[in-house]
Design an enzyme around this catalytic site. Structure first.
Site, PDB file in Angstrom:
ATOM      1  N   GLU A 181       0.819  -1.212   0.000  1.00 54.09           N
ATOM      2  CA  GLU A 181       0.000   0.000   0.000  1.00 54.09           C
ATOM      3  C   GLU A 181       0.854   1.263   0.000  1.00 54.09           C
ATOM      4  O   GLU A 181       0.694   2.138   0.846  1.00 54.09           O
ATOM      5  CB  GLU A 181      -0.952   0.006   1.211  1.00 54.09           C
ATOM      6  CG  GLU A 181      -1.971  -1.099   1.206  1.00 54.09           C
ATOM      7  CD  GLU A 181      -3.096  -0.839   0.223  1.00 54.09           C
ATOM      8  OE1 GLU A 181      -3.319   0.330  -0.139  1.00 54.09           O
ATOM      9  OE2 GLU A 181      -3.710  -1.833  -0.198  1.00 54.09           O
ATOM     10  N   ASP A 182       1.781   1.349  -0.949  1.00 52.44           N
ATOM     11  CA  ASP A 182       2.578   2.561  -1.157  1.00 52.44           C
ATOM     12  C   ASP A 182       3.576   2.858  -0.050  1.00 52.44           C
ATOM     13  O   ASP A 182       4.108   3.968   0.012  1.00 52.44           O
ATOM     14  CB  ASP A 182       1.678   3.795  -1.332  1.00 52.44           C
ATOM     15  CG  ASP A 182       1.061   3.823  -2.698  1.00 52.44           C
ATOM     16  OD1 ASP A 182       1.643   3.206  -3.593  1.00 52.44           O
ATOM     17  OD2 ASP A 182       0.012   4.461  -2.856  1.00 52.44           O
ATOM     18  N   ALA A 183       3.783   1.934   0.859  1.00 49.46           N
ATOM     19  CA  ALA A 183       4.792   2.196   1.873  1.00 49.46           C
ATOM     20  C   ALA A 183       6.171   2.093   1.227  1.00 49.46           C
ATOM     21  O   ALA A 183       6.319   1.524   0.144  1.00 49.46           O
ATOM     22  CB  ALA A 183       4.667   1.194   2.995  1.00 49.46           C
ATOM     23  N   GLY A 185       4.543   8.016  -1.040  1.00 43.44           N
ATOM     24  CA  GLY A 185       4.517   6.919  -0.087  1.00 43.44           C
ATOM     25  C   GLY A 185       5.080   7.344   1.251  1.00 43.44           C
ATOM     26  O   GLY A 185       5.652   8.424   1.382  1.00 43.44           O
ATOM     27  N   ARG A 207      -1.851   2.471 -11.709  1.00 50.16           N
ATOM     28  CA  ARG A 207      -1.730   3.927 -11.907  1.00 50.16           C
ATOM     29  C   ARG A 207      -1.167   4.268 -13.271  1.00 50.16           C
ATOM     30  O   ARG A 207      -1.216   5.410 -13.687  1.00 50.16           O
ATOM     31  CB  ARG A 207      -0.858   4.523 -10.823  1.00 50.16           C
ATOM     32  CG  ARG A 207      -1.426   4.146  -9.479  1.00 50.16           C
ATOM     33  CD  ARG A 207      -0.899   4.982  -8.371  1.00 50.16           C
ATOM     34  NE  ARG A 207      -1.504   4.471  -7.147  1.00 50.16           N
ATOM     35  CZ  ARG A 207      -0.829   4.029  -6.117  1.00 50.16           C
ATOM     36  NH1 ARG A 207       0.470   4.126  -6.115  1.00 50.16           N
ATOM     37  NH2 ARG A 207      -1.442   3.543  -5.075  1.00 50.16           N
TER      38      ARG A 207
END
Lengths: 598, 374
Positions: free
Chosen positions: A217-219, A369, A401
């Site tokens: 999740e974009d971390a 992120g 994306r």
């Protein structure tokens, strides 16, 4: 007969509208009229609109005649040599500025190769469709449109070198990155806006893949040693001010450590770190709520008894302290004067912000992120030649994306880093992918940018090839250390006795209307009561008249103003409700509280 | 065959359940005993599904409807470039229903035909007939004759001049109208200036020539066996009087109109059907029972009440709860003038003063205290 308007005002009619319009345009190009005049003819409404007023957005275009641009190679060469300049082109009618109104009459070609005889203008460069911050995105035409927009938005939040004289400035708050870098992949904007003087990020080595789920999740997984080598460090400067004000009647503030008999004296310890003059010394380490400038002010409104109380002077402590939650080192101390001649002190506090878990980073393609884990270099994966990435970026961020520009940037930056020359990739004119691939091959790397990698902890080879390269990363102004906040007990507001709001006031987090409904829906009645007990008070209520009674502490009795010493009971209620009862009373509404039995 | 068993259970189960049990019994060929067992099992399951005392169904309903609606907001306004009949969808329509708006943005009727008339020809004819036609719709040109101070109307269909002239004469005040050489000449009986003549012209153009007033558009559609006429604009009262129309199945989406024509139970059904339809169109899955509760709350008093300050929320018993919602001063002043008392029996009032709310775990009290042990 066309109606003619100048700056929105009707001035007359013209029999041959197009003739007038052409005359004005020719006049503008030959210098007869100001080049800031714009004129448009609207066929549908048969109106000629001439605008000369301020506040219009205009843009330059090359004039085209008979399918040929007026800007010739000779002009460009002269420009390069410095024989002519921009305004010469404007004067000679090679280039003109159009506003939104006149654009309605123009037929603008995007590229020179598209020109037909019908065209009236030619775009200077197709990349000009983007604004300032969107122009900082490399390979934008390979990204989905919204991602370029997000990327442009985040340029504005990035921490960089906003001004080269930042050491002389006293902005109320500013962030400055330590050792920012020039991006490896650049656009027109980087050169034309002297981006090298004001860079806003750093180049990192990034690998695409997962890292034990820590980059879900974009971390972002970041290399600890990279941080220790100075990756994305920044300073936050905050300026505090104190003025030695003069008041009516000859009284004035005093800057200096107050004596213990001053109202609001914070205790000996609070002033221990201050020198005698009460102004903190540079390079002192300060923590949350530490006093920076000790000051006392005269009391302006004396209560009736105050003037008779001896032992306490009628002055109050009004020291300036570091913001709650902040810390840092005193960087600079300015002692100056205001226009009125009063003493003015400005203190700049510097706080080094080292990337940590929770800080927000972003590339230039709207891929933001939050740092989720800081991994020691030895535990990070490494490639065949021993390269350890600074960042492990989750590949799942790409397909949904569709930021292909990000991938191209990574390859381009890899080429740039290996060859030592920045790569140029403005909108619609970037170095093509094939060229990047072949250069990468020539440099001895796999042309698709993938590398064989080994897992850091066990040294086993990873079963799949990992896409790795460089990328320009920005640190955004949403740092956890400026936002972290918690409270168990703390200050309350005077009026309602409810907890204060906001981090700077050590406030609580509100359990709002909808959250309340959730507790009700779950039937958690007692939890709900507990949550709303922050302002509970015992209010003495007269059982006879149902009004709020008073508590006479001296005689230790309770007295109802109406019924005297009648049967008075303490009722538990929220203070806010007691306030409402008071307000109803002030509106001459008699609110009778009927007390039931316990 | 099992008359008694049905009657003994029917007061415990809704009709629909009984019908379904009957159907299952038929297909599975259950005997009387098995059927009785099944029914008891159904009753047991139903009892388990019932809300318990202290469960705040109102708030759960509100949350169950409003949470999906928040997702609707974002999608609703993205209907760019869609052609066809413009119908209010999504959140605007949902608000129309729950606020019980008197004037709908798109009032619509669904007209079904009686068995004998259920065919294309009748349906098309009827659709043609009920659409309201104004004079403007059948005129080719209008002009003001300033010499004689008359209005000259040229129709597209010259044959109808006589009948149209009659209608104009009847419905426009103080004018004469008769066909003269391919035109209808409207002559005011009193002397008018140009402005007034213009007004008369506008009035004349708005005269209904035929159809049912308010019905703007009618489309014939087939659904299974039935031929359905969908209209924009409603007038249920006149439509159900037509001989071809099946008044038992014809319905409008105007809650007030349905309440007036068919009664409050029908209005409750319209609220439920319309709300559910609007939610399902958006792909939102809201349980019927929540919508049923809203329908009940809006209609149980016998007339349609909106969910709002003048409807359901305005009829709360607690003064403080009403004052905290909207129109604070009105409620406080009214309560003080009338010497009203707040019993503190609702949830909101008790939250306000910081007491335990009388619902969920907070609704129970000890009736007797156990004697203290010495």
């Amino acid at each position: 007969m066309a109606n003619v308007f100048v700056n929105g005002r009707f001035i007359g009619v013209a029999p041959e509208a197009q003739k007038i319009v052409n005359m004005i345009r020719d006049g503008r190009r030959t210098g007869k009229f100001s080049d800031q005049t714009n004129v448009a003819y609207h066929f549908n409404s048969d109106e000629v609109i001439i605008v000369t007023d301020s506040g219009r957005v205009r843009r330059p275009l090359v004039i085209v005649q008979n399918g040929k641009p007026k800007l010739q190679q000779a002009d460009i060469d002269k420009l390069r040599k410095g024989e002519i300049n921009w305004s010469d082109l404007l004067k000679t009618g090679v280039i003109e500025y159009l506003d939104a109104e006149e654009e309605e009459n123009a037929y603008i070609a995007l590229r020179e190769s598209n020109l037909t005889t019908q065209h009236t203008h030619l775009e200077l460069n197709p990349a000009i469709i983007l604004g300032l911050s969107a122009s900082f995105v490399p390979y934008p035409e390979h990204n989905r449109g919204d991602r370029v927009n997000y990327g442009a938005k985040m340029v504005g939040q990035s921490i960089g070198l906003f001004a080269t004289n930042y050491l002389l400035r006293a902005d109320s708050k500013s962030n400055v990155m330590i050792y920012p870098q020039e991006p490896l992949v650049q656009t027109y904007m980087h050169t034309s806006q002297e981006f090298i003087e004001h860079p806003n990020g750093m180049n990192v080595v990034m690998a695409f893949g997962s890292f034990e789920g820590y980059n879900m999740e974009d971390a972002i997984v970041i290399n600890k040693n990279s941080i220790e080598r100075g990756l994305l460090w920044s300073y936050m400067y905050r300026t505090y001010e104190a003025e030695q004000k003069r008041y009516m009647g000859g009284q004035e503030d005093v800057i200096g450590i107050p004596s213990p008999n001053v109202r609001g004296y914070a205790g000996e310890d609070a002033y221990k770190h201050l020198p005698e003059d009460g102004i903190i010394n540079p390079e002192t380490k300060v923590n949350s709520d530490d006093i920076l400038i000790a000051r006392t002010s005269p009391l302006r409104f004396l209560g009736t008894m105050d003037q008779f109380i001896t032992g306490i002077e009628n002055i109050r402590e009004t020291s300036v302290a570091l913001r709650h939650g902040d810390e840092g080192i005193v960087d600079r101390v300015f002692v100056s004067e205001t226009i009125d001649g009063t003493k003015l002190i400005k203190i700049v506090v510097r706080d080094p912000k080292i990337p940590e878990i929770g800080d927000k980073l972003a590339s230039r393609h709207g891929q933001k992120g939050v740092i989720a884990i800081v991994v020691p270099q030895e535990d990070m994966p490494f490639s065949e030649d021993g390269t350890v990435p600074d960042i492990v970026f989750n590949s799942h961020s790409i397909p949904s994306r569709m930021t292909m520009g990000q991938l191209l940037e990574v390859i381009a930056a890899k080429v740039a880093a290996l060859s030592g020359k920045p790569i140029f990739a403005p909108a619609f004119g970037g170095v093509p992918e094939e060229q990047l691939r072949s250069s990468l091959k020539k440099l001895g790397y796999k042309e698709d940018g993938k590398e064989t990698m080994y897992e850091g902890r066990g040294g086993r080879r990873l079963s799949s090839q990992i896409f790795m390269g460089c990328c320009f990363y920005k640190k955004l102004d949403h740092l956890v250390s400026n936002k972290i906040h918690a409270r168990s007990r703390g200050p309350v507001t005077l009026l309602t006795k409810q907890p204060t709001e906001g981090r700077s006031k050590e406030g609580g987090l509100r359990l709002g209307e909808m959250e309340k409904d959730v507790l009700i829906a779950h039937g958690a009645a007692l939890t709900l009561k507990e949550r709303f007990d922050s302002d509970k008070t015992l209010v003495p209520i007269c059982t006879k008249c149902g009004m709020v009674a008073t508590n006479d502490r001296i005689r230790n009795t309770k007295i109802c103003p109406l019924d005297g010493e009648s049967n008075i009971v303490d009722v538990e209620m929220s203070y806010a409700f007691k306030l409402m009862l008071d307000e109803l009373k002030s509106m001459l509404i008699y609110q009778k509280v009927v007390v039931g039995e316990e | 065959m099992s008359e008694e068993s049905q009657t003994s259970y029917s007061d415990k189960l809704p009709n629909k359940f009984m019908e379904q049990i009957e159907e299952v019994a038929k297909t599975k060929r259950l005997n009387k005993e098995q059927k009785g067992k099944l029914t008891e099992e159904v009753i047991k399951v139903m009892e388990e599904r019932k809300f318990e005392p202290g469960e705040v169904i109102g708030i759960i309903t509100a949350q169950s409807i409003s949470e999906p609606s928040t997702q609707m907001t974002m999608r609703t306004y993205h209907f760019a470039g869609t052609a066809g009949m413009k119908v209010t969808y999504g959140l605007p329509r949902l608000m129309e229903i729950f606020d019980a708006k008197k004037e709908l943005e798109t009032p619509m009727m669904t007209i079904l035909l009686k068995k004998d008339f259920n065919n294309v020809e009748t349906a098309k004819k009827l659709a043609e007939y009920i659409v309201e036609k104004k004079l403007a719709a059948i005129t080719k040109s209008v002009s003001l004759n300033l010499n004689d101070m008359t209005i000259e109307v040229e129709l597209t269909d010259k044959k109808r001049e006589n009948s149209v002239a009659k209608i104009i004469k009847e419905f426009v005040k103080d004018v004469d109208a008769k066909p003269v050489r391919d035109k209808i000449v409207i002559t005011p009986r009193t002397e008018l200036d140009i402005k007034e003549l213009q007004k008369v012209k506008d009035k004349a153009m708005n005269v209904k020539i035929e159809g049912i007033s308010g019905v703007q558009n009618a489309v014939v559609r087939r659904e299974g066996e039935d031929w359905i006429i969908n209209t924009i604009g409603t007038d249920l009262d006149s439509v159900i009087k037509l001989k071809d129309v099946d008044e038992k199945r014809t319905i409008s989406n105007d809650i007030y109109e349905v309440a007036k024509v068919f009664g409050i139970e029908a209005a409750r059904n319209v609220i439920m059907v319309e709300a559910l339809k609007t939610l399902q169109e958006q792909g939102l899955d809201v349980d019927v029972r929540y919508i049923m509760l809203v329908g009940d709350i809006m209609t149980f008093s016998g007339e349609v009440n909106s969910i709002g300050r003048y409807g359901v929320a305005g009829s709360k018993t607690s003064i403080l709860a009403r004052a905290a919602f909207e129109e604070t001063i009105k409620h406080l002043v009214r309560a003080s003038i009338r010497n009203e008392a707040d019993e503190f029996k609702g949830i909101f009032e008790n939250v306000m003063i910081g007491q335990v709310i009388p619902s969920g775990t907070g609704m129970f009290d000890l009736i007797a205290k156990r004697e203290e042990q010495s």
